[in-house]
Design a protein around this motif. Structure first.
Motif, PDB file in Angstrom:
ATOM      1  N   SER A 394       0.455  -1.544   0.452  1.00 34.02           N
ATOM      2  CA  SER A 394       0.174   0.280  -0.017  1.00 34.02           C
ATOM      3  C   SER A 394       0.618   1.102  -0.024  1.00 34.02           C
ATOM      4  CB  SER A 394      -0.967  -0.284   1.357  1.00 34.02           C
ATOM      5  OG  SER A 394      -2.072  -0.945   1.027  1.00 34.02           O
ATOM      6  N   ASP A 395       1.775   1.212   0.234  1.00 33.14           N
ATOM      7  CA  ASP A 395       2.659   2.676   0.633  1.00 33.14           C
ATOM      8  C   ASP A 395       3.652   2.850  -1.329  1.00 33.14           C
ATOM      9  OD1 ASP A 395       4.917   0.231   1.153  1.00 33.14           O
ATOM     10  OD2 ASP A 395       6.117   1.349   1.645  1.00 33.14           O
ATOM     11  N   LEU A 396       3.101   2.246  -1.532  1.00 32.48           N
ATOM     12  CA  LEU A 396       4.396   2.040  -2.591  1.00 32.48           C
ATOM     13  C   LEU A 396       2.846   3.055  -3.938  1.00 32.48           C
ATOM     14  CD1 LEU A 396       4.702  -1.557  -4.019  1.00 32.48           C
ATOM     15  CD2 LEU A 396       6.300   0.157  -2.768  1.00 32.48           C
ATOM     16  N   VAL A 397       1.767   3.177  -3.299  1.00 38.39           N
ATOM     17  CA  VAL A 397       1.176   4.078  -3.931  1.00 38.39           C
ATOM     18  C   VAL A 397       0.629   5.804  -2.709  1.00 38.39           C
ATOM     19  CG1 VAL A 397      -0.103   2.709  -5.123  1.00 38.39           C
ATOM     20  CG2 VAL A 397      -1.108   3.380  -2.738  1.00 38.39           C
ATOM     21  N   SER A 398       1.706   6.097  -1.999  1.00 36.93           N
ATOM     22  CA  SER A 398       1.944   6.967  -1.109  1.00 36.93           C
ATOM     23  C   SER A 398       2.653   8.222  -2.009  1.00 36.93           C
ATOM     24  CB  SER A 398       2.330   6.984   0.114  1.00 36.93           C
ATOM     25  OG  SER A 398       4.004   6.442  -0.133  1.00 36.93           O
ATOM     26  N   GLU A 399       2.545   9.332  -1.413  1.00 31.61           N
ATOM     27  CA  GLU A 399       2.952   9.930  -1.632  1.00 31.61           C
ATOM     28  C   GLU A 399       4.742  10.700  -1.696  1.00 31.61           C
ATOM     29  OE1 GLU A 399       2.013  12.666  -4.104  1.00 31.61           O
ATOM     30  OE2 GLU A 399       0.266  12.406  -3.606  1.00 31.61           O
ATOM     31  N   MET A 400       5.043  10.137  -0.584  1.00 31.22           N
ATOM     32  CA  MET A 400       6.883  10.114  -0.386  1.00 31.22           C
ATOM     33  C   MET A 400       7.104   8.695  -1.208  1.00 31.22           C
ATOM     34  SD  MET A 400       8.670  11.643   1.792  1.00 31.22           S
ATOM     35  CE  MET A 400       7.970  12.404   3.406  1.00 31.22           C
ATOM     36  N   VAL A 401       7.083   7.756  -1.363  1.00 32.62           N
ATOM     37  CA  VAL A 401       7.162   6.957  -1.492  1.00 32.62           C
ATOM     38  C   VAL A 401       7.657   7.084  -3.343  1.00 32.62           C
ATOM     39  CG1 VAL A 401       7.792   4.117  -2.598  1.00 32.62           C
ATOM     40  CG2 VAL A 401       7.274   5.198   0.130  1.00 32.62           C
ATOM     41  N   GLY A 402       6.520   7.692  -3.714  1.00 31.13           N
ATOM     42  CA  GLY A 402       6.222   8.115  -5.009  1.00 31.13           C
ATOM     43  C   GLY A 402       7.440   9.017  -5.262  1.00 31.13           C
ATOM     44  N   GLU A 403       7.720   9.698  -4.847  1.00 31.62           N
ATOM     45  CA  GLU A 403       8.631  11.209  -4.795  1.00 31.62           C
ATOM     46  C   GLU A 403      10.775  10.591  -4.043  1.00 31.62           C
ATOM     47  OE1 GLU A 403      11.139  14.160  -5.004  1.00 31.62           O
ATOM     48  OE2 GLU A 403       8.576  14.715  -6.006  1.00 31.62           O
ATOM     49  N   PHE A 404      10.243   9.329  -3.112  1.00 32.87           N
ATOM     50  CA  PHE A 404      11.357   8.636  -2.580  1.00 32.87           C
ATOM     51  C   PHE A 404      11.096   7.191  -3.176  1.00 32.87           C
ATOM     52  CE2 PHE A 404      11.354  12.884  -0.980  1.00 32.87           C
ATOM     53  CZ  PHE A 404      12.543  13.517  -1.256  1.00 32.87           C
ATOM     54  N   ASP A 405      11.630   6.602  -4.193  1.00 34.32           N
ATOM     55  CA  ASP A 405      11.491   5.010  -4.077  1.00 34.32           C
ATOM     56  C   ASP A 405      12.166   3.978  -2.581  1.00 34.32           C
ATOM     57  OD1 ASP A 405      13.682   4.984  -5.213  1.00 34.32           O
ATOM     58  OD2 ASP A 405      12.832   4.190  -7.496  1.00 34.32           O
ATOM     59  N   ASP A 406      13.162   4.459  -2.296  1.00 32.71           N
ATOM     60  CA  ASP A 406      14.042   3.612  -1.521  1.00 32.71           C
ATOM     61  C   ASP A 406      13.394   3.840  -0.161  1.00 32.71           C
ATOM     62  OD1 ASP A 406      14.739   6.707  -1.798  1.00 32.71           O
ATOM     63  OD2 ASP A 406      16.171   5.750  -0.677  1.00 32.71           O
ATOM     64  N   LEU A 407      12.253   4.473  -0.411  1.00 35.01           N
ATOM     65  CA  LEU A 407      11.516   4.595   0.986  1.00 35.01           C
ATOM     66  C   LEU A 407      10.786   3.545   0.754  1.00 35.01           C
ATOM     67  CD1 LEU A 407      11.404   8.278   1.994  1.00 35.01           C
ATOM     68  CD2 LEU A 407      13.234   5.831   2.639  1.00 35.01           C
ATOM     69  N   GLN A 408      10.072   2.661  -0.013  1.00 31.67           N
ATOM     70  CA  GLN A 408       9.175   1.307   0.508  1.00 31.67           C
ATOM     71  C   GLN A 408       9.584   1.448   1.375  1.00 31.67           C
ATOM     72  OE1 GLN A 408       9.078  -0.577  -3.200  1.00 31.67           O
ATOM     73  NE2 GLN A 408      11.270  -1.354  -3.034  1.00 31.67           N
TER      74      GLN A 408
END
Length: 695
Positions: A394-408
């Protein structure tokens, strides 16, 4: 005669992430070519900076060695007829510049027959005449995915080339490289010393550049930056955290590194530190600092490529740049927390995991069912495992992970805590990605380990099921890493889980006919692939491949059990009795293989044991079997094999004194049964006959 050699390729700023690999490849290619020409040389130093690749080679031979040229011609019976040279002989003489009347003295035996043979000495070539070609070939062989042209030039390189410097001793090498004539001049720092600099000799290269504000040696710059960043952070009241990949990249961006400390507002510390660090590292190439308790401090260390007269202005500029970056991270975090991970699941229905395997939503549903089923073997709570799997993407569609994919995963954990999910569910959202690389940490929670295994097994079964297994050069879904990750979790966390059973469950969760209808085939393919990953694992641990193969021959599917057996066989293989018993097992295997009748589960008739050697062996087998079976039940394979090592003497005596293939059928078969029991006892652990080195 020898002289120092220096080559420098001056360019526009080279790609920072590729600079070190380009430098190493440039060095290796040139040295390989010099070695091919049998040129000797002394110390080699590579230089790599943003605008240059260079190499200095001490004491390079100025001439290639003199070579003896041997040219073999036709056999004597073909070269001469009635004592006169034939056309074949004349052609050989013409080709090698030999007078016809000299041919009779040019006969040698090549080990098989007499032939015409011409021996000549070829003088060496001047190294100076070869260096241009050597450098051109080395540049052409560099690992550059995409080359570029500049201006009206036809030459191609990773970046535009502006000068080429080549010196052999104090002489300019007369060569043309990438369309430019080699010279004696280089350039200093783009701002501090932009004028041309004449290099006096290869030995003065580094110091002359240093005086022009360029530290050409990559490793020297890296250590200067490491020390400078560490000192700057300490002076600001913190401890610098230096990531090696970031350090290499910053080193590749700077010729004259100057560490400077900047600060940001403490309000940003309310954002998860990983997000702030990612923003500083990825966008600005900043190092962060922590306090004594490893808490992030509101400061950063940047490395400037200029020695400013007013460093405060440089710091101020960097602080103004980082502020909006961190503001974006804070905005993303605040926005994301307004929507729960559960609510985000619907968005996964529009994101394709793989065209034939459905969406990410479909994957989470499959992984949830699988994780719940595996929980009994991993010690996890089935409900928590299923819940973690449902939320895991679910966090893959968050704004943060969308900007920083290393934060998944990282943000998934924060958002799960924010949503009030169970603590172990939140932790599992991070741990699902562990281990990410060789030597990385493993999931600490049972739920995290279960999710990590289930997610990888679902991918493995799915990709194999649609007929796209990895090849030697392609592994787009990182199935090798996924397989090793599962094996490490099962072995190092001592999870007693049968892979065949787990893979069958994973296959049953798929709706694709090619997986469901052919699940047995898919499961066996994946199982074989995964167990084969053990081979590289044990090679890294210096365990002989024969040890692994002896266990693999048992075709087991429990990784923990396989690992325990391999460790036991490896210990057994180092005993003095090992090779003799391995050879005996191989002999027994060869004897039994040739028989038309199988002797499994057949009892020994003690009345037919006539020879003392076979009586002793039979008695010893019974005694050892009683001692070993309890050890096998507890998987104490090491002690089991140690006890079986005592069979060496009775086995050796048996083969010395007893003839197995006697005419009396009953006696012969009884002895074959005895050998079968010997073999089966060892096969309870492994097929040690495979420890015999192949001839």
């Amino acid at each position: 005669m020898s002289a120092d050699f220096l080559v420098e390729i001056g360019t526009e700023e080279l790609p920072p992430k590729a600079l070190l690999s380009l430098s190493e490849a440039f060095r290796d290619e040139i040295l390989a070519q010099l070695s091919e020409r049998e040129l000797t040389f002394g110390e080699v130093t590579s230089y790599a900076a943003p605008r240059r690749l260079a190499l200095c080679i001490k004491a390079l031979d100025e001439q290639t060695p003199t070579q003896e040229i041997i040219a073999w011609g036709p056999p004597v019976n073909v070269a001469f007829k009635d004592g006169q040279p034939t056309r074949a002989a004349e052609a050989f003489a013409s080709k090698n510049g030999i007078a016809i009347d000299e041919l009779s003295s040019k006969v040698e035996n090549d080990g098989k027959q007499d032939k015409l043979c011409h021996r000549a000495t070829q003088a060496g070539e001047a190294t100076e005449s070869l260096l241009g070609t050597i450098v051109e070939k080395a540049l052409a062989a560099l690992p550059i995915p995409k080359r570029m042209r500049w201006g009206a030039r036809r030459e191609e390189f990773v970046r535009p080339v502006h000068w080429v410097l080549m010196l052999l001793g104090d002489r300019v090498v007369p060569a043309k490289v990438l369309g430019l004539d080699a010279g004696q001049q280089t350039r200093g720092h783009r701002f501090h010393a932009p004028a041309a600099i004449t290099i006096d000799s290869p030995s003065s290269y580094a110091e002359q550049l240093r005086s022009a504000y360029v530290i050409a040696d990559f490793s020297e710059r890296r250590e200067l930056i490491r020390k400078g960043v560490t000192i700057a952070a300490k002076e600001a009241g913190g401890n610098a955290v230096i990531d090696d990949s970031l350090l290499d990249e910053v080193t590749a961006l700077n010729e004259w590194p100057i560490p400077l400390v900047g600060r940001f507002e403490e309000r940003f510390l309310q954002v998860p530190p990983e997000a702030l660090i990612s923003s500083m590292k990825e966008h600005q190439k900043y190092f962060h600092a922590v306090d004594a308790e490893d808490n992030l401090l509101p400061l950063f260390i940047t490395v400037a490529n200029i020695e400013s007269r007013d460093p405060a202005q440089v710091v101020d500029g960097n602080e103004r740049v980082i502020r909006p970056r961190l503001s974006d991270a804070a905005f993303f975090y605040d926005t994301d927390r307004k929507t729960s991970l559960e609510s985000r699941r619907d968005a996964l229905k529009s994101i394709v995991f793989q065209a034939q395997l459905g969406t990410l939503y479909d994957k989470t549903e499959r992984v949830a069912r699988l994780a719940e089923s595996l929980a009994g073997s991993t010690g996890a709570d089935p409900k928590l495992a299923a819940r973690a799997a449902q939320l895991c993407k679910s966090d893959l569609v968050s704004e943060m992970v969308g900007e920083f994919d290393d934060l998944q995963g990282i943000m998934g954990r924060y958002y799960a805590v924010n949503d009030g999910e169970h603590a172990e569910v939140a932790e599992a959202l991070l741990e699902q990605y562990l281990p990410r690389f060789a030597g990385d940490q493993l999931p600490q929670t049972a739920t995290g380990a279960t999710l990590a295994i289930a997610d990888r097994l679902d991918t493995l079964v799915g990709i194999f099921g649609i007929g796209q297994p990895p090849t030697g050069s392609r592994d787009p879904f990182a199935l090798r890493r996924a397989s090793l990750g599962v094996l490490r979790i099962l072995v190092e966390k001592k999870l007693d889980l049968d892979l065949r059973t787990a893979l069958t469950l994973a296959a049953s969760a798929h709706d694709l006919p090619s997986i469901k209808t052919g699940s047995d085939k898919v499961v066996e393919q994946v199982l074989t692939y995964m167990v084969d990953r053990f081979r590289a694992w044990y090679e890294d641990e210096s365990i002989p491949v024969e040890v692994f193969l002896s266990v693999a021959a048992r075709q087991l599917s429990n990784p923990l059990d396989i690992h325990l057996r391999v460790q036991a066989v490896n210990a057994f293989n180092q005993l003095p009795e090992a090779q003799a018993l391995a050879a005996a097992n191989k002999r027994v295997s060869n004897i039994l293989t040739k028989q038309d009748t199988a002797f499994n589960n057949t009892a020994i008739d003690n009345t037919l044991l006539n020879d003392p050697a076979e009586q002793v062996l039979a008695k010893t087998l019974v005694e050892l079997s009683n001692q070993v079976k309890p050890l096998l039940k507890t998987r104490d394979y090491t002690d089991a094999l140690k006890k079986l090592a005592s069979l060496r003497e009775p086995v050796d005596r048996f083969f010395d004194d007893v003839m197995v293939m006697v005419d009396d059928v009953a006696v012969r078969n009884n002895r074959l049964v005895l050998l079968q029991q010997l073999r089966e006892l060892f096969l309870e652990v492994a097929d040690i006959s495979l420890l015999v080195p192949a001839k």
